[in-house]
Design an enzyme around this catalytic site. Structure first.
Site, short mmCIF file in Angstrom:
data_model
loop_
_atom_site.label_atom_id
_atom_site.label_comp_id
_atom_site.label_asym_id
_atom_site.label_seq_id
_atom_site.Cartn_x
_atom_site.Cartn_y
_atom_site.Cartn_z
N TRP A 98 59.64 68.91 18.46
CA TRP A 98 58.66 69.07 19.35
C TRP A 98 58.47 68.70 20.54
O TRP A 98 58.43 69.17 21.81
CB TRP A 98 57.40 70.83 19.22
N GLU B 176 59.06 73.25 27.64
CA GLU B 176 57.32 73.09 27.84
C GLU B 176 57.58 72.65 29.31
O GLU B 176 56.64 71.54 30.59
CB GLU B 176 56.36 72.63 27.63
N HIS C 298 44.22 58.99 18.18
CA HIS C 298 43.33 59.85 16.95
C HIS C 298 43.94 58.69 15.52
O HIS C 298 45.08 58.57 15.92
CB HIS C 298 44.30 60.94 16.34
N PRO D 91 46.98 60.01 12.80
CA PRO D 91 47.43 60.87 13.92
C PRO D 91 47.78 62.79 13.62
O PRO D 91 48.08 62.78 12.49
CB PRO D 91 48.32 60.53 14.92
N SER D 92 48.09 63.84 14.06
CA SER D 92 48.51 64.65 13.29
C SER D 92 49.85 64.31 13.48
O SER D 92 50.95 65.67 13.07
CB SER D 92 48.01 66.19 13.66
N TYR D 93 50.24 63.44 14.34
CA TYR D 93 51.90 64.02 13.97
C TYR D 93 52.99 61.65 14.63
O TYR D 93 51.54 62.04 15.49
CB TYR D 93 52.79 65.03 15.67
N HIS E 232 54.52 60.06 16.84
CA HIS E 232 54.70 59.77 17.69
C HIS E 232 53.79 59.45 19.24
O HIS E 232 52.62 60.43 18.99
CB HIS E 232 55.66 60.20 18.36
N HIS F 7 50.96 59.29 21.33
CA HIS F 7 49.90 60.10 21.65
C HIS F 7 48.64 59.80 22.28
O HIS F 7 48.12 59.85 21.18
CB HIS F 7 50.19 61.99 22.06
C1 DD3 Z 1 51.34 71.90 15.86
C2 DD3 Z 1 50.07 69.64 16.49
C3 DD3 Z 1 51.68 70.68 17.38
C4 DD3 Z 1 51.11 74.16 15.04
C5 DD3 Z 1 50.67 74.04 15.26
C6 DD3 Z 1 50.98 73.08 16.81
N1 DD3 Z 1 50.64 71.15 22.54
C7 DD3 Z 1 52.03 71.19 19.53
C8 DD3 Z 1 54.81 72.14 19.61
C9 DD3 Z 1 54.20 72.33 20.88
C10 DD3 Z 1 51.09 71.15 20.46
C11 DD3 Z 1 51.03 70.84 21.05
C12 DD3 Z 1 51.41 71.86 14.82
C13 DD3 Z 1 53.16 71.09 18.37
CL1 DD3 Z 1 49.32 74.90 16.68
C14 DD3 Z 1 51.63 73.11 14.28
O1 DD3 Z 1 51.44 70.26 18.52
C15 DD3 Z 1 53.46 71.45 21.25
N2 DD3 Z 1 52.76 71.89 22.67
N3 DD3 Z 1 50.18 70.63 20.58
C16 DD3 Z 1 51.96 70.92 23.08
N4 DD3 Z 1 51.43 71.25 24.26
#
Ligand code: DD3
Length: 339
Positions: free
Chosen positions: A177, A187, A270, A273-275, A277, A279
């Protein structure tokens, strides 16, 4: 005033579709294009569609909910596949007040002396919920939203090398994503600012958590174009130009776009981080964004100064962070006898 923008369920559905591929799938170059918000508002046959993709949602279980946050996280099935749906009541904005007062129906709950309470039904367009859909959802997504106790971990540099790094490499969390955003495959119309430089550049856009209807809970993320930086742990003084660029241009863009000065912003990373990459989070001061506490947030200005005084600060220091009870990384720390 804020530009009004649609944040549809469909956007979340389609954007997420790409992000849950299994690890084995991740390297395959096939069909990475994700539809944009606009494309998503068109049905498959091209007509403008308000189709309810959630009408077939079958609830399995409520993962968590919060009366205070007015949210509920639901696990269920859509077409036999797992889905997570997050429903959230949105804040009441000042520009809606006039219509709420004139166009609602009122049912009296109780009256006592000078006090009374009502059930007020606002016109449907002022009565929206924000819905975030993860579909298809992996086991990890389902777990992520289950209410969990957390535990603070102290990760030494050695722990990072021997426990955390192997764990995140083995997990290979998909950041498809993120690539979709960087490549304008998703997006793209939400991008607030971009510096396209491959080394110093980044994309600034609203985080999913922000509905963009009021500044109070402003939440933007700056995603680096560089793809080889996983987290704070990878940063050295070599990355100072990148971090300074994000700090300066991110603040400038937010002032330009939202008339919010740097003195109203919390700019941080963070860890964990939760991902994975790199940020940077930009949230409004006063908004207690999830993860903005001292145990997880590292102010960008501190990160910059720490790297200025020690080029390998984040490679050598012990870093503390919270992990949820069900986090695989916590089990790794336990098995290593570190907890
Ligand atoms: C995520 C951390 C990740 C569920 C959910 C969110 N901002 C995103 C995809 C597009 C986005 C984010 C993982 C995932 Cl609800 C699992 O976040 C994203 N687009 N945080 C934006 N703009």
């Amino acid at each position: 005033m804020l530009r009004k923008r649609r944040q549809t369920n469909m956007a979340a559905v389609s954007t997420k579709r790409e992000s849950n591929r299994e690890a084995s799938d991740e390297l395959s170059p096939k069909n990475k294009k994700t539809k944009t918000d606009h494309e998503n508002s068109q049905g498959e046959n091209g007509k403008e569609s308000e189709e309810n993709v959630l009408s077939g949602f079958q609830t399995t279980t409520v993962l968590s909910d919060s009366t205070r946050e007015k949210t509920i996280f639901v696990h269920g099935k859509l077409d036999d596949q797992n889905a997570v749906v997050i429903l959230e009541k949105t804040p009441i904005t000042e520009d809606a007040l006039a219509e709420i007062f004139t166009a609602s129906t009122l049912k009296l709950d109780m009256r006592n002396d000078i006090y009374s309470t009502y059930r007020l039904q606002a016109p449907p367009h002022l009565n929206e919920l924000k819905a975030t859909v993860v579909f298809p959802a992996t086991e990890k997504h389902v777990k992520k939203y289950q209410r969990q106790e957390s535990f603070l971990v102290e990760e030494t540099a050695d722990d990072y090398q021997s426990i955390t790094l192997p764990f995140i490499q083995k997990q290979s969390f998909s950041v498809q994503w993120v690539y979709n955003i960087l490549e304008k495959k998703a997006e793209s119309e939400r991008i607030v600012f971009e510096d396209p430089d491959p080394k110093l550049g980044f994309v600034l856009l609203p985080d999913f958590k922000w509905d963009q209807k009021q500044l109070d809970n402003l939440y933007l993320i700056a995603i680096t174009h560089q793809r080889n930086l996983k987290s704070l742990r990878d940063l050295t003084s070599e990355h100072l130009p990148l971090l300074q660029n994000i700090f300066q241009k991110g603040k400038d863009a937010i002032l330009q776009h939202y008339s919010l000065p740097a003195s109203k912003l919390r700019v941080y990373l963070h860890y964990q981080p939760s991902y994975y990459h790199l940020h940077v989070h930009f949230t409004k001061l006063g908004y207690e964004a999830p993860g903005c506490g001292v145990e997880r947030a590292h102010l960008l200005i501190d990160v910059i100064q720490n790297l200025q005084s020690d080029p390998h600060y984040y490679k050598t220091r012990t870093l503390s962070f919270p992990l949820r009870a069900d986090d695989g990384l916590l089990s790794q720390f336990k098995e290593a006898g570190k907890l």
